[in-house]
Design a protein around this motif. Structure first.
Motif, PDB file in Angstrom:
ATOM      1  N   LEU A 127      32.836   4.410  -1.699  1.00  0.00           N
ATOM      2  CA  LEU A 127      33.253   5.596  -0.944  1.00  0.00           C
ATOM      3  C   LEU A 127      32.156   6.246  -0.128  1.00  0.00           C
ATOM      4  O   LEU A 127      32.451   7.053   0.760  1.00  0.00           O
ATOM      5  CB  LEU A 127      33.821   6.650  -1.913  1.00  0.00           C
ATOM      6  CG  LEU A 127      34.939   6.227  -2.842  1.00  0.00           C
ATOM      7  CD1 LEU A 127      35.333   7.401  -3.731  1.00  0.00           C
ATOM      8  CD2 LEU A 127      36.138   5.737  -2.054  1.00  0.00           C
ATOM      9  N   GLY A 128      30.901   5.947  -0.431  1.00  0.00           N
ATOM     10  CA  GLY A 128      29.798   6.690   0.144  1.00  0.00           C
ATOM     11  C   GLY A 128      29.412   7.841  -0.779  1.00  0.00           C
ATOM     12  O   GLY A 128      30.204   8.283  -1.615  1.00  0.00           O
ATOM     13  N   ALA A 129      28.208   8.344  -0.618  1.00  0.00           N
ATOM     14  CA  ALA A 129      27.678   9.361  -1.531  1.00  0.00           C
ATOM     15  C   ALA A 129      28.479  10.651  -1.505  1.00  0.00           C
ATOM     16  O   ALA A 129      28.691  11.283  -2.552  1.00  0.00           O
ATOM     17  CB  ALA A 129      26.216   9.636  -1.200  1.00  0.00           C
ATOM     18  N   SER A 130      28.924  11.081  -0.334  1.00  0.00           N
ATOM     19  CA  SER A 130      29.626  12.370  -0.222  1.00  0.00           C
ATOM     20  C   SER A 130      30.935  12.375  -0.998  1.00  0.00           C
ATOM     21  O   SER A 130      31.180  13.261  -1.829  1.00  0.00           O
ATOM     22  CB  SER A 130      29.889  12.692   1.252  1.00  0.00           C
ATOM     23  OG  SER A 130      30.597  13.910   1.382  1.00  0.00           O
ATOM     24  N   ARG A 131      31.811  11.395  -0.740  1.00  0.00           N
ATOM     25  CA  ARG A 131      33.096  11.343  -1.438  1.00  0.00           C
ATOM     26  C   ARG A 131      32.907  11.055  -2.922  1.00  0.00           C
ATOM     27  O   ARG A 131      33.621  11.613  -3.762  1.00  0.00           O
ATOM     28  CB  ARG A 131      33.997  10.276  -0.807  1.00  0.00           C
ATOM     29  CG  ARG A 131      34.617  10.715   0.510  1.00  0.00           C
ATOM     30  CD  ARG A 131      35.398   9.600   1.144  1.00  0.00           C
ATOM     31  NE  ARG A 131      36.134  10.079   2.312  1.00  0.00           N
ATOM     32  CZ  ARG A 131      36.707   9.275   3.201  1.00  0.00           C
ATOM     33  NH1 ARG A 131      36.639   7.963   3.038  1.00  0.00           N
ATOM     34  NH2 ARG A 131      37.368   9.776   4.231  1.00  0.00           N
ATOM     35  N   ALA A 132      31.948  10.194  -3.248  1.00  0.00           N
ATOM     36  CA  ALA A 132      31.698   9.880  -4.650  1.00  0.00           C
ATOM     37  C   ALA A 132      31.253  11.131  -5.409  1.00  0.00           C
ATOM     38  O   ALA A 132      31.729  11.400  -6.518  1.00  0.00           O
ATOM     39  CB  ALA A 132      30.643   8.789  -4.771  1.00  0.00           C
ATOM     40  N   SER A 133      30.355  11.902  -4.817  1.00  0.00           N
ATOM     41  CA  SER A 133      29.879  13.124  -5.461  1.00  0.00           C
ATOM     42  C   SER A 133      31.024  14.099  -5.699  1.00  0.00           C
ATOM     43  O   SER A 133      31.141  14.678  -6.784  1.00  0.00           O
ATOM     44  CB  SER A 133      28.794  13.792  -4.609  1.00  0.00           C
ATOM     45  OG  SER A 133      27.638  12.984  -4.542  1.00  0.00           O
ATOM     46  N   ALA A 134      31.867  14.277  -4.687  1.00  0.00           N
ATOM     47  CA  ALA A 134      32.988  15.213  -4.823  1.00  0.00           C
ATOM     48  C   ALA A 134      33.949  14.755  -5.915  1.00  0.00           C
ATOM     49  O   ALA A 134      34.428  15.568  -6.715  1.00  0.00           O
ATOM     50  CB  ALA A 134      33.725  15.357  -3.491  1.00  0.00           C
ATOM     51  N   LEU A 135      34.219  13.459  -5.949  1.00  0.00           N
ATOM     52  CA  LEU A 135      35.158  12.936  -6.942  1.00  0.00           C
ATOM     53  C   LEU A 135      34.596  13.088  -8.354  1.00  0.00           C
ATOM     54  O   LEU A 135      35.327  13.445  -9.289  1.00  0.00           O
ATOM     55  CB  LEU A 135      35.454  11.466  -6.643  1.00  0.00           C
ATOM     56  CG  LEU A 135      36.694  10.854  -7.304  1.00  0.00           C
ATOM     57  CD1 LEU A 135      37.949  11.625  -6.937  1.00  0.00           C
ATOM     58  CD2 LEU A 135      36.848   9.389  -6.896  1.00  0.00           C
ATOM     59  N   LEU A 136      33.302  12.869  -8.510  1.00  0.00           N
ATOM     60  CA  LEU A 136      32.688  12.993  -9.825  1.00  0.00           C
ATOM     61  C   LEU A 136      32.514  14.456 -10.233  1.00  0.00           C
ATOM     62  O   LEU A 136      32.753  14.820 -11.383  1.00  0.00           O
ATOM     63  CB  LEU A 136      31.329  12.285  -9.836  1.00  0.00           C
ATOM     64  CG  LEU A 136      31.371  10.757  -9.870  1.00  0.00           C
ATOM     65  CD1 LEU A 136      30.001  10.177  -9.565  1.00  0.00           C
ATOM     66  CD2 LEU A 136      31.854  10.254 -11.222  1.00  0.00           C
ATOM     67  N   ALA A 172      37.325  12.436 -14.336  1.00  0.00           N
ATOM     68  CA  ALA A 172      37.598  13.259 -15.527  1.00  0.00           C
ATOM     69  C   ALA A 172      36.380  13.604 -16.380  1.00  0.00           C
ATOM     70  O   ALA A 172      36.484  14.427 -17.285  1.00  0.00           O
ATOM     71  CB  ALA A 172      38.653  12.588 -16.416  1.00  0.00           C
ATOM     72  N   PHE A 173      35.233  13.021 -16.110  1.00  0.00           N
ATOM     73  CA  PHE A 173      34.078  13.228 -16.982  1.00  0.00           C
ATOM     74  C   PHE A 173      33.610  14.675 -17.019  1.00  0.00           C
ATOM     75  O   PHE A 173      33.351  15.222 -18.096  1.00  0.00           O
ATOM     76  CB  PHE A 173      32.916  12.322 -16.541  1.00  0.00           C
ATOM     77  CG  PHE A 173      33.168  10.870 -16.792  1.00  0.00           C
ATOM     78  CD1 PHE A 173      32.999  10.325 -18.049  1.00  0.00           C
ATOM     79  CD2 PHE A 173      33.566  10.036 -15.766  1.00  0.00           C
ATOM     80  CE1 PHE A 173      33.221   8.984 -18.293  1.00  0.00           C
ATOM     81  CE2 PHE A 173      33.795   8.689 -15.987  1.00  0.00           C
ATOM     82  CZ  PHE A 173      33.623   8.159 -17.256  1.00  0.00           C
ATOM     83  N   THR A 174      33.451  15.305 -15.846  1.00  0.00           N
ATOM     84  CA  THR A 174      32.940  16.675 -15.849  1.00  0.00           C
ATOM     85  C   THR A 174      33.906  17.641 -16.508  1.00  0.00           C
ATOM     86  O   THR A 174      33.504  18.710 -16.967  1.00  0.00           O
ATOM     87  CB  THR A 174      32.637  17.160 -14.417  1.00  0.00           C
ATOM     88  OG1 THR A 174      33.826  17.046 -13.608  1.00  0.00           O
ATOM     89  CG2 THR A 174      31.514  16.342 -13.794  1.00  0.00           C
ATOM     90  N   GLY A 175      35.171  17.266 -16.593  1.00  0.00           N
ATOM     91  CA  GLY A 175      36.155  18.110 -17.260  1.00  0.00           C
ATOM     92  C   GLY A 175      35.879  18.267 -18.744  1.00  0.00           C
ATOM     93  O   GLY A 175      36.343  19.221 -19.371  1.00  0.00           O
ATOM     94  N   ILE A 176      35.125  17.312 -19.315  1.00  0.00           N
ATOM     95  CA  ILE A 176      34.744  17.423 -20.722  1.00  0.00           C
ATOM     96  C   ILE A 176      33.218  17.501 -20.851  1.00  0.00           C
ATOM     97  O   ILE A 176      32.644  17.138 -21.878  1.00  0.00           O
ATOM     98  CB  ILE A 176      35.303  16.258 -21.560  1.00  0.00           C
ATOM     99  CG1 ILE A 176      34.920  14.899 -20.962  1.00  0.00           C
ATOM    100  CG2 ILE A 176      36.817  16.374 -21.689  1.00  0.00           C
ATOM    101  CD1 ILE A 176      35.303  13.720 -21.845  1.00  0.00           C
ATOM    102  N   GLY A 177      32.567  17.962 -19.776  1.00  0.00           N
ATOM    103  CA  GLY A 177      31.134  18.208 -19.838  1.00  0.00           C
ATOM    104  C   GLY A 177      30.252  16.986 -19.802  1.00  0.00           C
ATOM    105  O   GLY A 177      29.104  17.027 -20.256  1.00  0.00           O
ATOM    106  N   LEU A 178      30.752  15.890 -19.270  1.00  0.00           N
ATOM    107  CA  LEU A 178      29.964  14.672 -19.155  1.00  0.00           C
ATOM    108  C   LEU A 178      29.729  14.340 -17.684  1.00  0.00           C
ATOM    109  O   LEU A 178      30.269  14.999 -16.796  1.00  0.00           O
ATOM    110  CB  LEU A 178      30.678  13.514 -19.863  1.00  0.00           C
ATOM    111  CG  LEU A 178      30.868  13.676 -21.381  1.00  0.00           C
ATOM    112  CD1 LEU A 178      31.708  12.532 -21.938  1.00  0.00           C
ATOM    113  CD2 LEU A 178      29.522  13.736 -22.092  1.00  0.00           C
ATOM    114  N   ALA A 179      28.922  13.337 -17.427  1.00  0.00           N
ATOM    115  CA  ALA A 179      28.624  12.943 -16.042  1.00  0.00           C
ATOM    116  C   ALA A 179      29.484  11.753 -15.653  1.00  0.00           C
ATOM    117  O   ALA A 179      30.572  11.901 -15.116  1.00  0.00           O
ATOM    118  CB  ALA A 179      27.142  12.623 -15.904  1.00  0.00           C
ATOM    119  N   SER A 180      29.026  10.558 -15.927  1.00  0.00           N
ATOM    120  CA  SER A 180      29.822   9.351 -15.652  1.00  0.00           C
ATOM    121  C   SER A 180      29.226   8.189 -16.409  1.00  0.00           C
ATOM    122  O   SER A 180      28.055   8.204 -16.792  1.00  0.00           O
ATOM    123  CB  SER A 180      29.846   9.029 -14.148  1.00  0.00           C
ATOM    124  OG  SER A 180      28.549   8.673 -13.683  1.00  0.00           O
TER     125      SER A 180
END
Length: 268
Positions: A149-158, A129-137
């Protein structure tokens, strides 16, 4: 009461009384974790929530007020509250079981991933939900999601901020047990009680070894050899071997498992 701490025998239960995190809740949460960590009788921790949701992250009302007061200091809560809380959770040397009802979002997901064993219900959902309000994590998610999850899935989720179902979370390895919603608390409690009656020193070494695994295989081999040498001298190990030979169920003493005179050195 925003956070309830109950220590019963060898098990400490920490329950969130509200699903969004304000300053009062974050401070009380860390105090509860630190209290459990300092109690010599505690051999496992159960982390749960008293409401229908586990945790949806930051209290946005409080965040908006902080932004209006001073945008330059509004995010100081990350360094002041979230980082110390996650650090305290990860530094617990006893097993941490997390019971996850309902929604587990943002900092709530970071908190859940700081535990060791996670139990969720069929209707539990997860998200960043972070990027939904303009934040990262925050709350360690840039590390814990990649680790899980690995970098690929983590990146997509974030990046996308999409919610994922409990079934998907189980398939990806974010959770370890998926049960009907009404069985989440009971299942997590049984697992926590099982760990609370187990070989505490062995669990401590397991957690230390896993934490150090990022340093590479060869270092892990050295650490594993040292840990097994250390544990091989413990009273719990001897009791378990004797029970095995006698075809009996072992009873683990836990924190007092090392014989007198044995060096109790910390690995990691």
């Amino acid at each position: 009461m925003t956070v309830r701490l109950d220590i019963s025998g060898a098990l400490a239960t920490i329950a969130l009384g509200r699903s969004s995190l304000n300053v009062e809740t974050k401070v009380a949460f860390k105090e509860a974790v630190d209290c459990a960590a300092s109690n010599a009788s505690v051999r496992a921790v159960l982390l749960t929530a008293e409401g229908k949701n586990f945790c949806v992250g930051q209290d946005l009302g409080e965040h908006v007020a902080a932004l209006e007061a001073d945008p330059e200091t509004a995010m100081e809560t990350v360094g002041i509250h979230y980082n110390p809380l996650i650090k305290s959770l990860k530094e617990l040397t006893v097993p941490v079981v997390v019971a996850i009802p309902g929604a587990c979002v943002g900092a709530g997901l970071g908190i859940a991933l700081a535990g060791d064993v996670r139990v969720a219900g069929t209707n539990t959902s997860f998200g960043t939900a972070f990027t939904g309000i303009g934040l990262a994590s925050d709350s360690g998610l840039s590390y814990s999601l990649v680790e899980s999850l690995g970098a690929s899935r983590a990146s997509a989720l974030l990046l996308l901020g999409d919610k994922i179902s409990a079934e998907q979370a189980l398939d990806w390895g974010l959770i370890h047990r998926l049960v009907p919603d009404e069985e989440v608390q009971g299942t997590a409690l049984k697992l926590a009680q099982r760990l609370a009656s187990g070989p505490t020193e062995a669990y401590r070494q397991v957690k230390s070894l896993v934490s150090a695994s990022a340093s590479g295989l060869f270092d892990a081999l050295v650490r594993e050899a040292a840990a097994q040498t250390h544990l091989g001298q413990s009273a719990d190990h001897k009791a378990a071997v004797d029970a095995f030979l006698a075809k009996e169920k072992p009873v683990f003493a836990g924190r007092e498992a090392l014989p007198s005179g044995t060096n109790n050195y910390l690995l990691g």
